[in-house]
Design an enzyme around this catalytic site. Structure first.
Site, PDB file in Angstrom:
ATOM      1  N   GLY A  56       0.827  -1.200   0.000  1.00 32.19           N
ATOM      2  CA  GLY A  56       0.000   0.000   0.000  1.00 32.19           C
ATOM      3  C   GLY A  56       0.861   1.250   0.000  1.00 32.19           C
ATOM      4  N   GLU A  68       1.392   5.953   7.592  1.00 32.70           N
ATOM      5  CA  GLU A  68       2.813   6.078   7.224  1.00 32.70           C
ATOM      6  C   GLU A  68       3.440   7.262   7.970  1.00 32.70           C
ATOM      7  OE1 GLU A  68       3.769   3.494   5.848  1.00 32.70           O
ATOM      8  OE2 GLU A  68       1.860   2.796   5.037  1.00 32.70           O
ATOM      9  N   ASN A  79       9.415   5.175   4.539  1.00 31.32           N
ATOM     10  CA  ASN A  79      10.806   5.618   4.506  1.00 31.32           C
ATOM     11  C   ASN A  79      10.963   7.004   5.130  1.00 31.32           C
ATOM     12  OD1 ASN A  79      11.205   3.400   2.519  1.00 31.32           O
ATOM     13  ND2 ASN A  79       9.984   4.766   1.263  1.00 31.32           N
TER      14      ASN A  79
HETATM   15 ZN   LIG Z   1       2.959   0.155   8.606  1.00 28.17          ZN
END
Ligand SMILES: [Zn+2]
Length: 852
Positions: A257, A294, A261
């Protein structure tokens, strides 16, 4: 090679014998021959250790220590890495320098450095960095990265802050030590949708969402979602962003998905790009949730990472819990909880009941990519939610504060995580830890008794054996309970009962009447709740009266499952269920999103699972017929009310993806789905012709296909959207999920011939194949042709992209549910896969585990 037999074990963990203080990477990009130069400052922590580096598919051009080129006899190279012998290494800090060559254009596995539509990008979690350069590719080795990228592309990105930018060259420095799996590089002809954010301490952060030209008009929602996430993490967790810039890049070819980083998130374009014409309400909600997920990893995953991959649920369980809480705050909390539990049951309970069952923290694996599972993610999040219930909201915040204070900059374990809860709350969590180390979904049986004003609830817990794990000790289970009067009033405040014994009773005194219990409110623990058959709960009463929205919905689901299971075995629709749904429709407009969830019948896969749990072998064709018959019965009984609701829930004005209009649309579309059974798809066709947004257009398309009158609409949709890859993914999927089961396979066979079926693109492959597998009765055809078709395509994909092939093989994980004919057909396909010459490590491990 012998790779396939190598099992990694948690008990074998050894710290890395070198400290990596700093790494400088220089990239000279070329599709066929990218040069990667690495210089690493290494400090030996133990005398006379050999230096082991991971590396796969690299052409080694040079290797030197403190400037001295090593002789071939001073190191050993293999398919999986390189070992520099201890004798070749100085005793003090030294600089190791390597130069390797790689070919991103030939990388179809999409792991390491690869190309997507002419753009360079990376995916390094879990073990992709070793395909870029020789390196200690393990999460407990953390270093500061200084990266130089040289290439033709106008935009050259990496982690951290930019320190030098000129044509054809860019330099990035990340001040925060990180493991290699968080490394990222992007180079391409990209444009940015930009904004900015001021953090709580006043730091100005530049925000950019990088996309291909033409897509920049579809980034506004994602950018606003990012700002909301940054604010929320400051307010709720006290966590602030720590670089001057935050970049997100959208990539069309991506196995997962999205990826967290450091400072350079890389996203599947599906989870960034949104416009009313092309994205559905649920796409918008998912985009907001994934952007948040994220971003939240910056603290839970990046600043504090995992010691080894066995601890994956440390960062994923916690971060999923955080993104779920965020969405609950941004949208409708109870609705979000119901959606999350539905997803947990559909994916994790299914996984836990089959041959792939494993603990949230596994203790062995062959290929870590196979453990990015619902158990690690969604069950991992449930465990965090249980911890919060045990210590309370303030105790939870205290524990998290201690976690960040104690472990910032470290690579941690589940033991570290539980210890902060023990230290900050004073509680003993040794028994609780079984949630992390033991597989299987506990079954919780309940019976009750009322005498002389005293009400007693007695619980018994049992967890079935799972692959590799025998009898299991009792779990520590938080059970949220409410008691209702016969008029539906709450007699007590919701109480958390803590169950720690195999069998345990809880007593409520001073009651003037026998209460109606509301057990496991909010789904306070991931268990299967079973009622003593002598005294079943009054589900219709709870559906009408429970003050806990989750348990209201749950009561309706229990009724729906009971009646559809009875119908699949020849029974008729339960009149009390039909009547209860009628009452709900009548005041549905008061809470549209909730009502829509109550009107949605359990999926055929869930019905099959319920039958299996009841010890019966599910017949997919009978299940399909029963579900259709129940929907038809509901539509016939409530046609006028549904029709009125359908009209009343029409949203006027321009499309907004906000929770309120989205809730109205979802109720309108739930009514449409029922009415389709009796109007032959007429309303759906009218909606399809008139819709100005993808939510209604796609739902209407699904209904006309399901009604058997969808060919013209499918052609219209294809003509309109053939140039839009994300919308076309929807077109491939919906006609397979919605199609009549006996036509699903022929449709899928036709679709794989479509010139737009680019099977090397993970999104497109998943759309078609998962769409087909989701057609339960179509996939489980009794002649086995569905299984064969699916297995053929897995085998075709495996040499190119083993990761996606392995993940999609879980369509076969339910083989044990079905009759002997289907069992042997599914097992035969798994055996055919397992015996294929040259099979990947990924798919080999999965097929072997499913065969047991
Ligand atoms: Zn994750």
């Amino acid at each position: 090679m012998t790779q396939n037999t190598l099992t990694k074990r948690l008990s074998d963990y050894q710290p890395y014998p070198f400290e990596l203080e700093m790494v400088r990477l220089d990239f000279r990009l070329d599709p066929d021959a990218t040069q990667v130069r690495a210089r690493m400052a290494m400090r030996p922590l133990r005398a006379a250790s050999a230096l082991e580096l991971d590396g796969e598919g690299l052409v080694l051009r040079k290797i030197a220590v403190d400037g001295r080129v090593l002789a071939a006899s001073e190191y050993t190279q293999s398919d999986t890495g390189l070992v520099i012998h201890a004798a070749a290494l100085p005793a003090q800090t030294f600089t190791l320098e390597t130069e390797v060559e790689i070919a991103p254009a030939a990388n179809t596995a999409l792991e390491g450095l690869y190309m997507s539509n002419g753009m360079y990008c990376t995916q390094c979690e879990a073990e992709g960095f070793r395909k870029i350069t020789y390196y200690p590719d393990r999460p407990d080795v953390m270093a500061r990265f200084h990266v130089t990228v040289a290439g033709d592309a106008p935009v050259l990105l990496s982690n951290g802050n930019p320190v030098a930018q000129e044509t054809g060259r860019a330099e990035w420095v990340d001040p925060w030590p990180k493991p290699a799996y968080l490394f990222a590089l992007v180079a391409g002809d990209l444009v940015a949708h930009s904004g900015s954010f001021t953090t709580m301490s006043g730091r100005e952060v530049a925000l950019n969402i990088w996309v291909r030209k033409g897509d920049e008009t579809r980034c506004a929602f994602a950018l606003e979602a990012l700002k909301r996430s940054m604010t929320w993490d400051e307010q709720v967790y006290g966590r602030e962003y720590d670089l001057d810039i935050f970049n997100i890049v959208a990539v069309d070819d991506f196995n997962m998905g999205a990826m967290e980083n450091k400072g350079l998130n890389i996203f599947n374009s599906k989870w960034v790009l949104a416009s009313p014409e092309t994205a559905t309400d649920s796409d918008y909600e998912r985009i907001e949730g994934i952007i948040a997920h994220e971003y939240f990893h910056n603290w839970t995953g990046n600043r504090i990472t995992c010691r080894d991959w066995f601890q994956l649920c440390l960062k994923e369980g916690l971060t999923v819990y955080r993104d779920q809480s965020f969405t609950a705050d941004m949208r409708l909390g109870p609705v979000k909880r119901i959606e999350d539990v539905s997803a947990l049951r559909a994916r994790q309970f299914r996984e836990d009941r089959g041959p792939l069952s494993h603990p949230p923290r596994p203790d062995h694996y062959k290929e870590i990519n196979n453990f990015y599972t619902a158990t690690v993610y969604e069950k991992g999040a449930e465990i965090v939610g249980m911890l919060r219930q045990l210590v309370g909201p303030q105790g939870y915040r205290d524990a998290l504060d201690l976690y960040f204070e104690r472990h910032d900059g470290q690579a941690c374990t589940i033991e570290d995580w539980l210890k902060v809860f023990e230290d900050s709350s004073g509680r003993d969590l040794r028994q609780f830890k079984h949630w992390y180390t033991d597989a299987g979904t506990p079954r919780l049986q309940v019976s009750d008794d009322f005498k002389d004003g005293t009400y007693t609830l007695e619980f018994t817990q049992k967890t079935d054996q799972t692959p590799g794990q025998g009898d299991k000790p009792a779990r520590h289970i938080p059970i949220a309970v409410g008691l209702l009067s016969d008029t539906g009033a709450d007699l007590i405040e919701t109480k958390i009962l803590e169950m720690t014994e195999p069998r345990q009773s809880f007593v409520f005194e001073g009651l003037s009447q026998r209460p109606v219990p509301s057990i496991l409110r909010g789904f306070s623990a991931p268990v299967v709740l079973e009622f003593d058959t002598g005294h079943p709960p009054d589900s219709a009463f709870l559906l009408a009266h429970d003050s806990d929205p989750f348990n209201r919905w749950e009561a309706g689901r229990r009724l729906a499952l009971q009646t559809v299971v009875a119908m699949a075995q020849g029974g008729a629709a339960d009149p009390s269920y039909v009547a209860a749904i009628g009452a709900l429709i009548k005041d549905g407009a008061a809470d549209p999103a909730f009502c829509a969830l109550c009107l949605a019948l359990p999926s055929e896969d869930q019905i099959a699972q319920a039958l299996h749990e009841a010890g019966k072998s599910p017949d997919p064709v009978a299940i399909h017929r029963a579900r259709e018959a129940l929907a038809t019965a509901l539509a016939n009984a409530h046609e006028d009310a549904l029709s009125a609701l359908y009209d009343a829930m029409a949203v006027s004005g321009p499309y907004r993806p906000d929770p309120e209009p989205a809730g109205q649309r979802s109720l309108r579309l739930a009514a449409l789905a029922l009415l389709r059974r009796i109007d032959g798809g007429a309303r759906a066709q009218a909606l399809f012709d008139a819709a100005d947004n993808m939510t209604e257009s796609l739902a209407a398309l699904g209904q006309v296909v399901a009604a058997g009158v969808g060919e013209a609409a499918l052609a219209t949709f294809r003509d309109r959207w053939q140039g839009d890859r994300l919308v076309m993914d929807k077109w491939f999927a919906i006609q397979l999920t919605a199609s009549a089961p006996d036509q699903a396979l022929s449709r899928a066979e036709k679709l794989v011939q479509d010139p737009l079926f680019d099977w090397k693109n993970p999104n497109r492959f998943r759309s078609l194949m998962s769409g087909f597998a989701a057609n339960h009765a179509g996939f489980h055809r009794v002649d086995g042709a569905g299984y064969r078709f699916y297995a053929d395509w897995l085998l075709r994909l495996d040499p190119l992209n083993p990761q996606v092939a392995a993940r999609m093989s879980t369509a076969f994980e339910t083989w044990a549910r079905y009759d002997l004919t289907r069992q042997s057909l599914m097992r035969a396909e798994l055996a055919r896969i397992a015996q294929t010459e040259g099979l990947s490590r990924d798919l080999s491990e999965m097929s072997a585990r499913m065969l047991g």
